[in-house]
Design a protein around this motif. Structure first.
Motif, short mmCIF file in Angstrom:
data_model
loop_
_atom_site.label_atom_id
_atom_site.label_comp_id
_atom_site.label_asym_id
_atom_site.label_seq_id
_atom_site.Cartn_x
_atom_site.Cartn_y
_atom_site.Cartn_z
N ALA A 6 0.83 -1.19 0.00
CA ALA A 6 0.00 0.00 0.00
C ALA A 6 0.87 1.25 0.00
O ALA A 6 1.94 1.29 0.63
CB ALA A 6 -0.91 0.00 1.21
N ALA A 7 0.42 2.27 -0.71
CA ALA A 7 1.18 3.51 -0.78
C ALA A 7 1.38 4.12 0.60
O ALA A 7 2.44 4.70 0.89
CB ALA A 7 0.46 4.50 -1.69
N SER A 66 4.17 -0.42 -9.72
CA SER A 66 3.23 -0.79 -8.65
C SER A 66 1.89 -0.11 -8.88
O SER A 66 1.80 1.12 -8.92
CB SER A 66 3.79 -0.37 -7.29
OG SER A 66 2.78 -0.42 -6.30
N ALA A 67 0.82 -0.90 -9.00
CA ALA A 67 -0.50 -0.34 -9.25
C ALA A 67 -0.96 0.53 -8.08
O ALA A 67 -1.60 1.57 -8.29
CB ALA A 67 -1.51 -1.47 -9.50
N SER A 68 -0.64 0.14 -6.85
CA SER A 68 -1.08 0.94 -5.70
C SER A 68 -0.36 2.28 -5.67
O SER A 68 -0.95 3.31 -5.32
CB SER A 68 -0.84 0.18 -4.40
OG SER A 68 0.55 -0.06 -4.18
N PHE A 69 0.90 2.30 -6.07
CA PHE A 69 1.64 3.57 -6.10
C PHE A 69 1.10 4.47 -7.20
O PHE A 69 0.98 5.69 -7.01
CB PHE A 69 3.13 3.30 -6.32
CG PHE A 69 3.85 2.69 -5.15
CD1 PHE A 69 3.18 2.40 -3.97
CD2 PHE A 69 5.19 2.39 -5.22
CE1 PHE A 69 3.85 1.84 -2.88
CE2 PHE A 69 5.87 1.82 -4.16
CZ PHE A 69 5.20 1.55 -2.98
N VAL A 70 0.81 3.89 -8.36
CA VAL A 70 0.26 4.68 -9.46
C VAL A 70 -1.07 5.30 -9.05
O VAL A 70 -1.33 6.49 -9.30
CB VAL A 70 0.12 3.82 -10.72
CG1 VAL A 70 -0.74 4.53 -11.78
CG2 VAL A 70 1.49 3.49 -11.30
N ALA A 71 -1.92 4.53 -8.40
CA ALA A 71 -3.21 5.06 -7.95
C ALA A 71 -3.02 6.20 -6.97
O ALA A 71 -3.71 7.23 -7.04
CB ALA A 71 -4.03 3.94 -7.31
N MET A 75 -4.00 10.20 -7.55
CA MET A 75 -4.86 10.92 -6.61
C MET A 75 -4.17 12.20 -6.14
O MET A 75 -4.80 13.24 -5.98
CB MET A 75 -5.19 10.03 -5.42
CG MET A 75 -6.18 10.64 -4.44
SD MET A 75 -6.72 9.46 -3.18
CE MET A 75 -7.58 8.26 -4.23
N ARG A 76 -2.87 12.10 -5.95
CA ARG A 76 -2.09 13.25 -5.49
C ARG A 76 -1.99 14.32 -6.57
O ARG A 76 -2.00 15.52 -6.27
CB ARG A 76 -0.69 12.74 -5.12
CG ARG A 76 0.14 13.60 -4.23
CD ARG A 76 1.38 12.80 -3.82
NE ARG A 76 2.08 13.38 -2.71
CZ ARG A 76 3.00 12.74 -2.00
NH1 ARG A 76 3.33 11.49 -2.31
NH2 ARG A 76 3.61 13.34 -1.00
N LEU A 77 -1.88 13.88 -7.83
CA LEU A 77 -1.67 14.79 -8.95
C LEU A 77 -2.59 14.39 -10.11
O LEU A 77 -2.15 13.79 -11.10
CB LEU A 77 -0.21 14.74 -9.41
CG LEU A 77 0.83 15.32 -8.46
CD1 LEU A 77 2.21 14.83 -8.82
CD2 LEU A 77 0.77 16.83 -8.48
N PRO A 78 -3.88 14.70 -10.02
CA PRO A 78 -4.83 14.23 -11.04
C PRO A 78 -4.58 14.77 -12.44
O PRO A 78 -5.04 14.18 -13.42
CB PRO A 78 -6.18 14.67 -10.48
CG PRO A 78 -5.88 15.75 -9.50
CD PRO A 78 -4.55 15.42 -8.93
N ARG A 79 -3.85 15.87 -12.56
CA ARG A 79 -3.59 16.44 -13.89
C ARG A 79 -2.29 15.93 -14.50
O ARG A 79 -2.03 16.16 -15.69
CB ARG A 79 -3.57 17.96 -13.81
CG ARG A 79 -4.96 18.57 -13.56
CD ARG A 79 -4.86 20.04 -13.16
NE ARG A 79 -4.05 20.83 -14.09
CZ ARG A 79 -3.60 22.06 -13.84
NH1 ARG A 79 -3.88 22.63 -12.66
NH2 ARG A 79 -2.90 22.71 -14.74
N ALA A 80 -1.47 15.25 -13.72
CA ALA A 80 -0.22 14.72 -14.26
C ALA A 80 -0.47 13.44 -15.03
O ALA A 80 -1.50 12.77 -14.86
CB ALA A 80 0.76 14.47 -13.12
N ASP A 81 0.47 13.07 -15.88
CA ASP A 81 0.36 11.88 -16.73
C ASP A 81 1.09 10.73 -16.03
O ASP A 81 2.28 10.50 -16.25
CB ASP A 81 0.98 12.17 -18.10
CG ASP A 81 0.87 11.01 -19.06
OD1 ASP A 81 0.22 10.00 -18.71
OD2 ASP A 81 1.43 11.11 -20.17
N ILE A 82 0.38 10.02 -15.16
CA ILE A 82 0.98 8.94 -14.38
C ILE A 82 0.55 7.61 -14.98
O ILE A 82 -0.64 7.34 -15.14
CB ILE A 82 0.54 9.01 -12.90
CG1 ILE A 82 0.74 10.41 -12.33
CG2 ILE A 82 1.28 7.96 -12.08
CD1 ILE A 82 2.18 10.85 -12.25
#
Length: 252
Positions: A6-7, A66-71, A75-82
């Motif tokens: 988990a993140a 890591s899918a949990s880290f990407v999520a 969430m932290r940066l919704p406008r960034a391209d993650i």
């Protein structure tokens, strides 16, 4: 490598060190407004967020396996391209970025030459790449855990076998990958813990090689590691050095 967690667990374990180190890295390898930058192995987004504060969230991209880290980063940066991706297969066009960062990541890339070749591929000519790794020779923030683990477990395998954790190794990797004007750097971020328990508890969450070693150990070995560490560090307050090696280069 025990990063499929988990993140929140990662932030509790490593965020207390990686965040301050990100600030130090950006002092010497700062992005600039108007650039587009990439954070390779972005985790939950600590460095990504700091980059976004400089160049704007729309100009930041990040990848992590890591899918949990990407999520968490999204969430932290919704406008960034993650994006969910590995360093060895970056999902971006050639010459897409003015800066590429890999913060506490390169030593964990399974195929380091392939990962660094991908960073070079997506970097524009002249773009800077900056990489870091904790010093595992004695002054990194995890040294106290590994010293206690060695005292308690004669068969422990620590992080010293990874390439990038000794002085000069990251610079060597960048040169081998074809980057130019490479400079080796050292960063230090002492971290304070009010109590032994505050320092110790995140190791029990199973994050990274240290947390993975703890989780894989039998209960008696866990107890010995804890007592060895308490004997060395005391009950607190505790101040630990946080030295990291780094390197900065340019894409040809």
């Amino acid at each position: 490598m025990a990063f499929d967690v988990a993140a929140e667990a990662y932030d509790r374990f490593m965020g207390r060190y990686s965040g301050p180190l990100a600030e130090e890295l950006l002092e010497v390898a700062a992005a600039a407004p108007g650039q587009r930058v990439l954070d390779v192995g972005c985790g939950p987004g600590a460095l990504t967020e700091r980059l976004a504060a400089i160049v704007g969230p729309d100009a930041v991209a990040g990848v992590d396996p890591s899918a949990s880290f990407v999520a968490a980063a999204r969430m932290r940066l919704p406008r960034a391209d993650i994006r969910l991706a590995s360093a060895e297969a970056l999902p971006f066009d050639d010459a897409s970025f003015d800066g590429v960062y890999a913060h506490l990541v390169v030593q964990f890339i399974p195929d380091q030459p392939a990962g660094l070749a991908e960073m070079r591929r997506v970097a524009r000519p002249g773009a800077r790449v900056a990489v870091t790794a904790w010093d595992q020779t004695g002054r990194g923030p995890l040294a106290a855990y590994w010293a206690a683990a060695h005292a308690a477990d004669a068969h422990v395998v620590d992080e010293l076998s990874m390439r990038g954790v000794r002085e000069g190794e990251l610079a060597g990797l960048l040169r081998e990958a074809g980057f130019v004007d490479v400079e080796a750097i050292a960063l230090e971020v002492p971290v304070h813990h009010a109590t032994f328990e505050e320092w110790w508890e995140p190791y029990t969450l199973g994050v990274g090689p240290a947390g993975g070693h703890f989780r894989a150990s039998d209960p008696a070995t866990r107890d010995r590691i804890r007592e060895e560490a308490r004997s060395a560090l005391g009950d607190g307050p505790i101040t630990l050095p946080g030295r990291a090696w780094g390197a900065i280069g340019a894409a040809p």
